[in-house]
Design a protein around this motif. Structure first.
Motif, short mmCIF file in Angstrom:
data_model
loop_
_atom_site.label_atom_id
_atom_site.label_comp_id
_atom_site.label_asym_id
_atom_site.label_seq_id
_atom_site.Cartn_x
_atom_site.Cartn_y
_atom_site.Cartn_z
N MET A 73 5.68 -43.26 -29.66
CA MET A 73 6.78 -44.07 -30.19
C MET A 73 6.38 -44.62 -31.56
SD MET A 73 8.45 -47.50 -28.55
CE MET A 73 9.23 -46.70 -27.17
N HIS A 74 5.08 -44.87 -31.71
CA HIS A 74 4.50 -45.21 -33.01
C HIS A 74 3.74 -43.97 -33.50
CE1 HIS A 74 4.76 -49.54 -31.43
NE2 HIS A 74 5.74 -49.33 -32.29
N GLY A 75 4.12 -43.49 -34.69
CA GLY A 75 3.64 -42.20 -35.15
C GLY A 75 2.15 -42.12 -35.42
N ASN A 76 1.51 -43.26 -35.57
CA ASN A 76 0.06 -43.28 -35.80
C ASN A 76 -0.71 -43.54 -34.50
OD1 ASN A 76 0.91 -45.90 -35.49
ND2 ASN A 76 -0.33 -46.75 -37.16
N GLU A 77 -0.03 -43.33 -33.35
CA GLU A 77 -0.66 -43.50 -32.04
C GLU A 77 -0.45 -42.22 -31.23
OE1 GLU A 77 1.09 -47.04 -30.41
OE2 GLU A 77 0.55 -48.23 -32.17
N GLY A 78 -0.81 -41.09 -31.85
CA GLY A 78 -0.43 -39.80 -31.28
C GLY A 78 -1.39 -39.20 -30.27
N THR A 113 2.65 -42.61 -39.67
CA THR A 113 3.03 -44.01 -39.83
C THR A 113 3.50 -44.57 -38.49
OG1 THR A 113 5.31 -43.40 -40.37
CG2 THR A 113 3.79 -43.71 -42.21
N ARG A 114 3.31 -45.87 -38.33
CA ARG A 114 3.79 -46.54 -37.12
C ARG A 114 5.31 -46.41 -36.99
NH1 ARG A 114 2.43 -50.92 -33.76
NH2 ARG A 114 4.15 -52.28 -33.22
N LYS A 115 5.99 -46.56 -38.11
CA LYS A 115 7.45 -46.68 -38.09
C LYS A 115 8.13 -45.33 -38.29
CE LYS A 115 6.62 -51.10 -40.31
NZ LYS A 115 6.74 -51.81 -41.60
N PHE A 167 3.13 -44.89 -23.39
CA PHE A 167 1.73 -44.87 -23.85
C PHE A 167 1.63 -45.27 -25.32
CE2 PHE A 167 1.48 -41.92 -20.23
CZ PHE A 167 0.39 -42.46 -19.57
N HIS A 168 0.69 -46.14 -25.59
CA HIS A 168 0.43 -46.60 -26.95
C HIS A 168 -1.07 -46.64 -27.18
CE1 HIS A 168 4.50 -48.18 -28.13
NE2 HIS A 168 4.67 -48.11 -26.82
N GLN A 169 -1.46 -47.04 -28.39
CA GLN A 169 -2.84 -47.30 -28.80
C GLN A 169 -2.78 -48.49 -29.76
OE1 GLN A 169 -3.14 -42.75 -29.79
NE2 GLN A 169 -5.17 -43.63 -30.05
N PRO A 170 -3.85 -49.21 -29.99
CA PRO A 170 -5.21 -49.01 -29.50
C PRO A 170 -5.70 -50.15 -28.59
CG PRO A 170 -5.29 -50.19 -31.58
CD PRO A 170 -3.83 -50.15 -31.15
ZN LIG Z 1 2.36 -48.73 -30.20
#
Ligand SMILES: [Zn+2]
Length: 250
Positions: A73-78, A113-115, A167-170
């Motif tokens: 969902m956040h592009g920098n948490e792939g 990017t996150r967004k 699912f997300h990070q970090p």
């Molecule tokens: Zn996230």
């Protein structure tokens, strides 16, 4: 919701079946593609700002607990999309009616990017406790302004999962600030992650899990891995751990 229903899985909600209007779908009626034998249906649920398709895949069996897994969902948490890809690309799955949505924010992933491509944090754009936020949590001009958000809302209204893990990070933990503590405990136990509160320092504005938990009988939960989870964990270990939450298997 009792843990018994988590495992035995009789649906307590009225299930909306059928496809959302206007969303192209591919259904493999009893004949999954040879290169992805676990996939029983592939669906494009919508498109990103830049026109990239947002794809979901159904695995497993009808009549079993209906689960949706979401990543990126956040592009920098792939990194965690590897868990979902591994489930999708492996052998057939039994004991669960599983949807996976590996890349929710394809424009963000492409740009790291996150967004999204409008510069909106998609996890602040849902119409539940939406607030006009700026900076890292830019929430968009209004609730549901982004095509990715509207695609997800349509999809969730259509499939109505009993259980969602986003699912997300970090932050390395499973959210305790959620609807079902038993679900949270079980996910943390099976994924071998600590339980933590991700309450955004008070109220979470415009989140997907908040909106879903308010709108539906089902339970949505955030699970975060660290910033650099090992590839072997993502590809080999976590997929089986996820299935074990519902007693499912390959
Ligand atoms: Zn996230």
């Amino acid at each position: 919701m009792r843990l018994g229903s988590l495992l035995a899985g009789p649906l307590v909600t009225a299930l909306a079946t059928g496809l959302a209007l206007g969303t192209p779908a591919t259904t493999y009626a009893g004949r999954p593609p040879a290169d992805r034998p676990a996939v029983v249906e592939a669906r494009t649920i919508g498109h990103s700002v830049q026109g990239r398709p947002i794809k979901a895949f159904r695995l497993g069996e009808r009549g079993k607990p209906k689960v949706l897994l979401i990543s990126t969902m956040h592009g920098n948490e792939g990194h965690t999309r590897q868990i979902l890809a591994s489930l999708r690309d492996g052998r057939p799955i039994h004991g669960i009616n599983l949807w996976v949505l590996p890349v929710y924010n394809p424009d963000g992933l492409a740009r790291h990017t996150r967004k999204n491509a409008h510069g909106v944090d998609l996890n602040r754009n849902f119409p539940y406790h939406w607030a006009d936020l700026d900076g890292s949590y830019e929430s968009g001009p209004r609730a549901g302004s982004e095509p990715e958000t509207r695609a997800a809302m349509r999809f969730l209204r259509t499939i109505r999962p009993q259980w969602i893990i986003s699912f997300h990070q970090p932050l390395h933990g499973v959210d305790t600030d959620t609807k079902s503590q038993r679900f949270s405990r079980r996910v943390a136990d099976k994924l071998n992650l600590p339980r933590k509160s991700f309450n955004c320092g008070g109220v979470c504005h415009g989140t997907m899990t908040g909106w879903f938990n308010h709108q539906f009988r089902g339970s949505a939960l955030t699970a975060e891995y660290g910033s650099h989870p090992p590839r072997r964990l993502m590809r080999k270990i976590a997929p089986g751990q996820v299935l074990s939450i519902w007693g499912a298997r390959r």
